[in-house]
Structure formats: C-alpha cells, structure tokens
Design a protein around this motif. Structure first.
Motif, PDB file in Angstrom:
ATOM      1  N   VAL A 120       0.835  -1.201   0.000  1.00  0.00           N
ATOM      2  CA  VAL A 120       0.000   0.000   0.000  1.00  0.00           C
ATOM      3  C   VAL A 120       0.868   1.248   0.000  1.00  0.00           C
ATOM      4  N   GLN A 121       1.959   1.208   0.785  1.00  0.00           N
ATOM      5  CA  GLN A 121       2.867   2.354   0.832  1.00  0.00           C
ATOM      6  C   GLN A 121       3.509   2.606  -0.526  1.00  0.00           C
ATOM      7  N   THR A 122       3.874   1.528  -1.224  1.00  0.00           N
ATOM      8  CA  THR A 122       4.478   1.666  -2.548  1.00  0.00           C
ATOM      9  C   THR A 122       3.496   2.297  -3.525  1.00  0.00           C
ATOM     10  N   VAL A 123       2.242   1.841  -3.496  1.00  0.00           N
ATOM     11  CA  VAL A 123       1.227   2.406  -4.375  1.00  0.00           C
ATOM     12  C   VAL A 123       1.007   3.880  -4.055  1.00  0.00           C
ATOM     13  N   SER A 124       0.941   4.202  -2.778  1.00  0.00           N
ATOM     14  CA  SER A 124       0.745   5.594  -2.362  1.00  0.00           C
ATOM     15  C   SER A 124       1.889   6.472  -2.841  1.00  0.00           C
ATOM     16  N   ARG A 125       3.104   5.964  -2.725  1.00  0.00           N
ATOM     17  CA  ARG A 125       4.260   6.726  -3.185  1.00  0.00           C
ATOM     18  C   ARG A 125       4.232   6.913  -4.699  1.00  0.00           C
ATOM     19  N   ALA A 126       3.861   5.854  -5.416  1.00  0.00           N
ATOM     20  CA  ALA A 126       3.791   5.952  -6.872  1.00  0.00           C
ATOM     21  C   ALA A 126       2.763   6.989  -7.305  1.00  0.00           C
ATOM     22  N   LEU A 127       1.611   7.014  -6.629  1.00  0.00           N
ATOM     23  CA  LEU A 127       0.578   7.992  -6.962  1.00  0.00           C
ATOM     24  C   LEU A 127       1.047   9.408  -6.635  1.00  0.00           C
ATOM     25  N   ALA A 128       1.774   9.541  -5.522  1.00  0.00           N
ATOM     26  CA  ALA A 128       2.301  10.857  -5.162  1.00  0.00           C
ATOM     27  C   ALA A 128       3.314  11.332  -6.199  1.00  0.00           C
ATOM     28  N   VAL A 129       4.155  10.417  -6.680  1.00  0.00           N
ATOM     29  CA  VAL A 129       5.118  10.751  -7.728  1.00  0.00           C
ATOM     30  C   VAL A 129       4.385  11.175  -8.996  1.00  0.00           C
ATOM     31  N   LEU A 130       3.349  10.444  -9.360  1.00  0.00           N
ATOM     32  CA  LEU A 130       2.568  10.783 -10.538  1.00  0.00           C
ATOM     33  C   LEU A 130       1.954  12.176 -10.393  1.00  0.00           C
ATOM     34  N   GLY A 131       1.553  12.515  -9.172  1.00  0.00           N
ATOM     35  CA  GLY A 131       0.961  13.824  -8.927  1.00  0.00           C
ATOM     36  C   GLY A 131       1.912  14.976  -9.188  1.00  0.00           C
ATOM     37  N   CYS A 132       3.213  14.716  -9.174  1.00  0.00           N
ATOM     38  CA  CYS A 132       4.190  15.770  -9.462  1.00  0.00           C
ATOM     39  C   CYS A 132       4.063  16.305 -10.884  1.00  0.00           C
ATOM     40  N   PHE A 133       3.423  15.536 -11.764  1.00  0.00           N
ATOM     41  CA  PHE A 133       3.357  15.903 -13.172  1.00  0.00           C
ATOM     42  C   PHE A 133       2.038  16.586 -13.546  1.00  0.00           C
ATOM     43  N   ARG A 134       1.242  16.951 -12.529  1.00  0.00           N
ATOM     44  CA  ARG A 134      -0.043  17.598 -12.811  1.00  0.00           C
ATOM     45  C   ARG A 134       0.097  18.917 -13.550  1.00  0.00           C
ATOM     46  N   GLY A 135       1.230  19.582 -13.342  1.00  0.00           N
ATOM     47  CA  GLY A 135       1.422  20.872 -13.996  1.00  0.00           C
ATOM     48  C   GLY A 135       1.769  20.768 -15.461  1.00  0.00           C
ATOM     49  N   GLY A 136       1.975  19.539 -15.961  1.00  0.00           N
ATOM     50  CA  GLY A 136       2.280  19.362 -17.377  1.00  0.00           C
ATOM     51  C   GLY A 136       3.746  19.562 -17.732  1.00  0.00           C
ATOM     52  N   ASN A 137       4.611  19.650 -16.719  1.00  0.00           N
ATOM     53  CA  ASN A 137       6.033  19.872 -16.982  1.00  0.00           C
ATOM     54  C   ASN A 137       6.793  18.553 -17.102  1.00  0.00           C
ATOM     55  N   GLU A 138       7.916  18.601 -17.799  1.00  0.00           N
ATOM     56  CA  GLU A 138       8.833  17.472 -17.818  1.00  0.00           C
ATOM     57  C   GLU A 138       9.766  17.598 -16.620  1.00  0.00           C
ATOM     58  N   LEU A 139       9.976  16.501 -15.904  1.00  0.00           N
ATOM     59  CA  LEU A 139      10.769  16.523 -14.687  1.00  0.00           C
ATOM     60  C   LEU A 139      11.848  15.457 -14.726  1.00  0.00           C
ATOM     61  N   GLY A 140      12.951  15.736 -14.045  1.00  0.00           N
ATOM     62  CA  GLY A 140      14.008  14.763 -13.902  1.00  0.00           C
ATOM     63  C   GLY A 140      13.873  13.993 -12.598  1.00  0.00           C
ATOM     64  N   VAL A 141      14.684  12.967 -12.433  1.00  0.00           N
ATOM     65  CA  VAL A 141      14.639  12.157 -11.212  1.00  0.00           C
ATOM     66  C   VAL A 141      14.887  13.027  -9.983  1.00  0.00           C
ATOM     67  N   THR A 142      15.862  13.917 -10.083  1.00  0.00           N
ATOM     68  CA  THR A 142      16.202  14.770  -8.939  1.00  0.00           C
ATOM     69  C   THR A 142      15.035  15.684  -8.581  1.00  0.00           C
ATOM     70  N   ASP A 143      14.345  16.230  -9.584  1.00  0.00           N
ATOM     71  CA  ASP A 143      13.197  17.108  -9.336  1.00  0.00           C
ATOM     72  C   ASP A 143      12.128  16.379  -8.526  1.00  0.00           C
ATOM     73  N   VAL A 144      11.814  15.157  -8.946  1.00  0.00           N
ATOM     74  CA  VAL A 144      10.757  14.380  -8.289  1.00  0.00           C
ATOM     75  C   VAL A 144      11.195  13.962  -6.886  1.00  0.00           C
ATOM     76  N   ALA A 145      12.450  13.517  -6.772  1.00  0.00           N
ATOM     77  CA  ALA A 145      12.963  13.084  -5.467  1.00  0.00           C
ATOM     78  C   ALA A 145      12.917  14.226  -4.457  1.00  0.00           C
ATOM     79  N   ARG A 146      13.301  15.414  -4.901  1.00  0.00           N
ATOM     80  CA  ARG A 146      13.289  16.574  -4.011  1.00  0.00           C
ATOM     81  C   ARG A 146      11.862  16.930  -3.615  1.00  0.00           C
ATOM     82  N   ALA A 147      10.944  16.882  -4.569  1.00  0.00           N
ATOM     83  CA  ALA A 147       9.550  17.247  -4.291  1.00  0.00           C
ATOM     84  C   ALA A 147       8.888  16.282  -3.322  1.00  0.00           C
ATOM     85  N   GLN A 148       9.261  14.997  -3.401  1.00  0.00           N
ATOM     86  CA  GLN A 148       8.623  13.977  -2.567  1.00  0.00           C
ATOM     87  C   GLN A 148       9.434  13.603  -1.336  1.00  0.00           C
ATOM     88  N   GLY A 149      10.652  14.119  -1.240  1.00  0.00           N
ATOM     89  CA  GLY A 149      11.498  13.782  -0.098  1.00  0.00           C
ATOM     90  C   GLY A 149      11.927  12.327  -0.098  1.00  0.00           C
TER      91      GLY A 149
END
Length: 248
Positions: free
Chosen positions: A6-35
């Motif tokens: 469940v935690q893995t699914v929640s994290r995956a959905l949170a990562v997916l949520g980083c792309f709501r703005g329509g921007n292209e992101l790198g691994v570092t961008d997503v990692a920083r946003a999600q901690g």
C-alpha cells in the motif's frame, strides 16, 4: 507485506501527482519534491513508465504518458461531457469568454470540458486542476453541497494570489455569499487580470445534489462589473441546458 504494498502504491501515486502541472521533470526534481531517495524515485518512475502512465524522453526526463490520455477519454465518455460541448461553445461565442464544466476531486476542482481557446484568455490559460477555496467553480461546488465547517478546516489554503481567502472562516463567509447570489466568483484570486463566474448545475428533477458546475472565465475588462449580471443570466440558462443534456 500488505502494508508495504500500500505504501508503494501511495508513493507511486504521489510521484505521478508531481506531473499535474504538465512539466517534464528529472529524477532529482521528483525526489526533491517527494522527499525520497534517488534510488527509490528512479524505481517508482520506471514502474510508472512500464505501466504507460509516464514517458521517458531522450534527455532522461519524464512526462505524462499515453495511458493517462486513454483513461481521460474513458472518464470523458463515462461522464458524458461531450454532451456539454455545444452548450459551452455557444456560451463562449456569445460572451467572448471561455466556458467550462467541472466537478470536485478531493481538495481540488477538475475541469472535465472546456470551450475552444478564446482571445479573451490571452496567454494566461488556467490549468486542469484548480483549488477549491480560490476558484469560482470550487466555491459553487462547495456552497451547493453538504460541506461542514470541519471539512473547510481541513482544506489547504496555499494556492492563489493575495486576493484569495486564507482561512476556513473566510471561506465560510464566501460560501454564504455564493448561496445568496446563486454563483461563485473569483476576482483575480487565481490569476491576475482574470475573473471567473461559477454556477451550480442542478439536476433537472429539481434536486439540490450538485455534482457539476459551469465556469465562465475572461479578462477583467471583458468581465466588468457592468457585464456580470448579463453573464450570470446567460450562464444560468446554459447550466439548465447542460443539466437536461446530461440527464438524457
């Protein structure tokens, strides 16, 4: 094991949520946003790419994938939003503003259908997701539904300009005003130079369970104080037409 899954699914959905703005992101961008650690982030991004929810570019950046477009089309048809298109286009052509149909999604408003781009928009196009507290559509959906003070207290009040409400008490007063006049109003609370009217779309059987709302958006010049009553009247008529169309 179940908790870990469940935690893995929640994290995956949170990562997916980083792309709501329509921007292209790198691994570092997503990692920083999600901690998250870079290795964990890369693993989640790879799983989302494999599922088609994300795409990896040649520059090793990530963007929303085709699977989401497919699901979006399914939702579009399931909610029968295509039936609203002629009404949205007619309203937009008559007013010069843009018109949209939306519904609530958690603490946000999701635009399900929007008229074609209008000159009145300029280059300040609104996103697909809008905050409840600072959008006319959100105010309309909240005001004409069963929402208690405790729920207003739990809403985030982070987005919006300095004209947006910032507390549950302020929003409660705004919702009372929305119910009294019959529509929500956004006066440059999300984008400077733009206003929006949000009208509830009531069921045609006279019920009060509001699931959808109609938005009319344009520049402050187009949506002047003198024109608001005219726009509201046209919007109410369009909302009734859309209500009938969706009920067929």
């Amino acid at each position: 094991m179940a908790g870990s899954g469940v935690q893995t699914v929640s994290r995956a959905l949170a990562v997916l949520g980083c792309f709501r703005g329509g921007n292209e992101l790198g691994v570092t961008d997503v990692a920083r946003a999600q901690g998250l650690a870079l290795s964990t982030t890369h693993r989640l991004l790879t799983a989302l790419v494999d599922a088609g929810f994300l795409e990896k570019t040649a520059e090793s950046r990530y963007r929303l994938g085709g699977a989401l477009a497919q699901y979006g089309q399914i939702a579009y048809r399931q909610h029968r939003i295509y039936l609203t298109e002629p009404h949205l286009e007619r309203l937009a052509a008559t007013t010069g503003a843009s018109a949209s149909v939306a519904m609530r999604y958690g603490n946000e408003v999701v635009l399900l259908g929007t008229s074609r781009w209008r000159e009145a928009e300029g280059h300040a196009l609104q996103g697909v997701l809008l905050p409840l507290h600072a959008s006319a559509l959100g105010k309309a959906l909240l005001a004409f539904s069963q929402v208690g003070q405790d729920e207003l207290e739990r809403l985030p009040y982070l987005d919006g300009t300095d004209r947006a409400v910032r507390t549950a008490d302020e929003l409660a007063k705004e919702l009372t005003l929305t119910r009294e006049r019959g529509y929500g109003f956004n006066d440059e609370e999300l984008t400077a130079g733009h206003r929006t009217i949000g009208l509830p779309i009531f069921p045609p059987d006279g019920g009060t369970d509001v699931r959808f709302a109609l938005g009319i958006r344009g520049t402050t010049e187009l949506m002047s104080a003198e024109r608001i009553p005219f726009l509201v009247d046209l919007g109410r008529s369009t909302a009734r037409d859309i209500s009938v169309a969706l009920a067929q």
